[in-house]
Enzyme design. Structure first.
Site, short mmCIF file in Angstrom:
data_model
loop_
_atom_site.label_atom_id
_atom_site.label_comp_id
_atom_site.label_asym_id
_atom_site.label_seq_id
_atom_site.Cartn_x
_atom_site.Cartn_y
_atom_site.Cartn_z
N LYS A 3 -1.85 31.54 34.72
CA LYS A 3 -1.84 32.95 34.31
C LYS A 3 -0.61 33.70 34.83
CE LYS A 3 -4.94 34.59 38.03
NZ LYS A 3 -4.12 35.59 38.70
N ASP A 4 0.12 33.11 35.81
CA ASP A 4 1.35 33.74 36.32
C ASP A 4 2.59 33.40 35.50
OD1 ASP A 4 -0.10 34.83 38.43
OD2 ASP A 4 0.38 33.18 39.81
N ARG A 35 -5.81 44.81 33.92
CA ARG A 35 -6.78 44.22 32.99
C ARG A 35 -8.20 44.38 33.51
NH1 ARG A 35 -9.59 39.80 33.66
NH2 ARG A 35 -8.33 39.18 35.45
N ARG A 36 -8.40 44.06 34.79
CA ARG A 36 -9.74 44.21 35.37
C ARG A 36 -10.15 45.68 35.42
NH1 ARG A 36 -8.04 39.96 39.90
NH2 ARG A 36 -8.81 38.03 38.94
N CYS A 38 2.44 39.47 32.10
CA CYS A 38 1.28 38.98 32.86
C CYS A 38 0.47 40.12 33.48
CB CYS A 38 1.72 38.05 33.99
SG CYS A 38 2.79 36.71 33.50
N ARG A 46 -7.87 40.91 50.89
CA ARG A 46 -8.70 41.64 49.92
C ARG A 46 -10.16 41.67 50.33
NH1 ARG A 46 -5.89 41.08 44.06
NH2 ARG A 46 -3.76 40.87 44.77
N ARG A 53 -3.34 44.97 46.96
CA ARG A 53 -2.53 43.76 46.96
C ARG A 53 -2.95 42.90 48.13
NH1 ARG A 53 3.31 42.34 45.86
NH2 ARG A 53 2.12 40.44 45.96
#
Length: 319
Positions: free
Chosen positions: A81-82, A129-130, A244, A157, A151
Site C-alpha cells: 500500500k506504500d 481514508r480511515r 497513497c 499509537r 503519527r
C-alpha cells in the site's frame, strides 16, 4: 545459482523488520541461499510531518529503490500500500505473496468495540481514508466521534490509548498480526464499514528488472490471485490520479462457489475526510487472467466514480 548471501533491503521499523524477516525465511527456502537484512532509513521514517502533508506517495519507498538501483541490495520488501502506482522501468515486482487480512482494526480502551465507544470518542489515525469512512459511518449511524491525526509506530499509537490521550486508534490488522500483537485488537472493522487502502495487507518483493535469475527464484513466492486483486485496486487508485495518502479505499476480493473461484468483485470509495460526501461503487466480473485485464477492471470502476464526482472529494489530486 550463486551461493552468495542475498541482501534484502528493508526499513528499520519493527513492522518492516518483522515482515522482511518473514520474507527472508521464505526466500531462503525457495532459493537455498542465505539472506541478510540491510536496514535503510527512509524519508517517511525520519520526517515528523503527517503523511498527508508530505504526500504519502513513495516516502517509505524511494530510499529502498535507490539502494536497489545502486546495487547496494539485491531485493527489497515493501508494504504494497506504500508503493506509488507508477512502476520504474528498471525495477520489477518479482513477487506479491499471499495477502494477510486486509481489514482495519480498532484498539480501544476498556476492550470497547467501535459502536460501543462513548459520545465524543477521540479516535486516532494517520489516514485520511480511515477518517473519511469512520466519519461517514458515524454520521449515518448517529454516532458522535472525533478523528484525530496521529503519527508514529505501533507502540506510539497504541500508547495514546494506554495513556488515556485517545479512546481508540485504528491500525492495519495485517501489521498487528505480523508483529504478534493481534491480541490487542478490540474490534475488526468490517469491509462494509471501512474499505482498506489499495494493496493493504499485501507485501511487494521488488528487484532489478535485469536480474533474471533472482526474478525466477523470487517468483516462487508469488500468489496470482493476490497479484491480480492488488493490481485492480492500484489501477483504480492510479486512474483517480490519487496518491497513497488520498482518502481512497479499494478492495478486490474473490467470490467462490464452494472451492471454485467464480468472479472478482472490486469495491472503491472516496470521500471528504469529514465524511459528509462519499462516492462508493463496486463492480463484479470474471477473475482477471492477465495484468491488463486487472488494470482494465480498476480503470473502469474509477471512470464510474469520477463520473459521480469523485475527483472533487479528494482535495488536490496527487500524481
Amino acid at each position: 545459482m550463486s551461493t552468495r548471501a542475498l541482501r534484502l533491503g528493508t526499513r528499520r521499523s519493527k513492522l518492516a523488520m518483522a515482515q522482511s524477516g518473514q520474507v527472508a525465511d521464505a526466500v531462503r527456502q525457495v532459493t537455498g541461499r542465505p539472506v541478510e537484512l540491510v536496514e535503510i532509513t527512509t524519508y517517511g521514517d525520519v520526517s515528523r510531518e503527517h503523511l498527508a502533508q508530505i504526500g504519502g506517495t513513495g516516502v517509505f519507498v524511494t530510499a529502498l529503490r535507490d539502494a536497489l538501483l545502486k546495487g547496494e541490495v539485491d531485493f527489497a520488501v515493501h508494504s504494497l500500500k506504500d508503493l506509488p502506482t507508477t512502476q520504474p522501468e528498471d525495477l520489477v515486482l518479482a513477487a506479491v505473496p499471499v495477502r494477510e487480512d486486509p481489514r482495519d482494526a480498532l484498539v480501544a480502551r476498556d476492550a470497547l468495540k467501535f459502536t460501543d465507544l462513548p459520545r465524543g470518542a477521540r479516535i486516532g489515525t494517520g489516514s485520511p481514508r480511515r477518517m473519511a469512512q469512520l466519519n461517514a459511518y458515524a454520521r449515518s449511524h448517529g454516532l458522535d466521534i472525533e478523528t484525530v491525526p496521529i503519527r508514529g509506530n505501533v507502540d506510539t499509537r497504541i500508547g495514546y490509548v494506554r495513556d488515556g490521550e485517545l479512546d481508540a486508534v485504528v491500525l492495519a490488522a495485517a501489521g498487528l498480526h505480523r508483529i504478534g500483537r493481534i491480541d490487542e485488537v478490540t474490534d475488526f472493522l468490517s469491509i462494509d464499514t471501512v474499505l482498506p487502502a489499495p494493496g493493504q495487507g499485501a507485501l511487494a518483493i521488488e528487484c532489478a528488472a535485469d536480474n533474471a535469475e533472482l526474478i525466477a527464484g523470487l517468483g516462487a513466492l508469488d500468489d496470482p490471485y493476490t497479484r491480480v486483486a492488488v493490481t485492480a485496486e492500484r489501477s483504480l487508485l492510479a486512474a483517480l490520479e490519487a496518491g497513497c495518502s488520498a482518502p481512497v479505499g479499494a478492495l478486490a476480493d474473490l467470490l467462490a462457489d464452494g472451492q471454485i473461484v467464480k468472479e472478482m468483485r472490486l469495491r472503491g470509495v472516496v470521500g471528504t475526510t469529514d465524511g459528509s460526501r462519499m462516492v462508493q461503487l463496486s463492480t463484479t466480473g470474471p477473475v482477471p487472467e492477465t495484468h491488463d485485464q486487472a488494470m482494465t477492471l480498476g480503470r473502469e470502476l474509477a471512470a464510474e466514480m469520477l463520473a459521480q464526482g469523485a475527483a472533487g472529494l479528494m482535495g488536490e489530486r496527487a500524481q
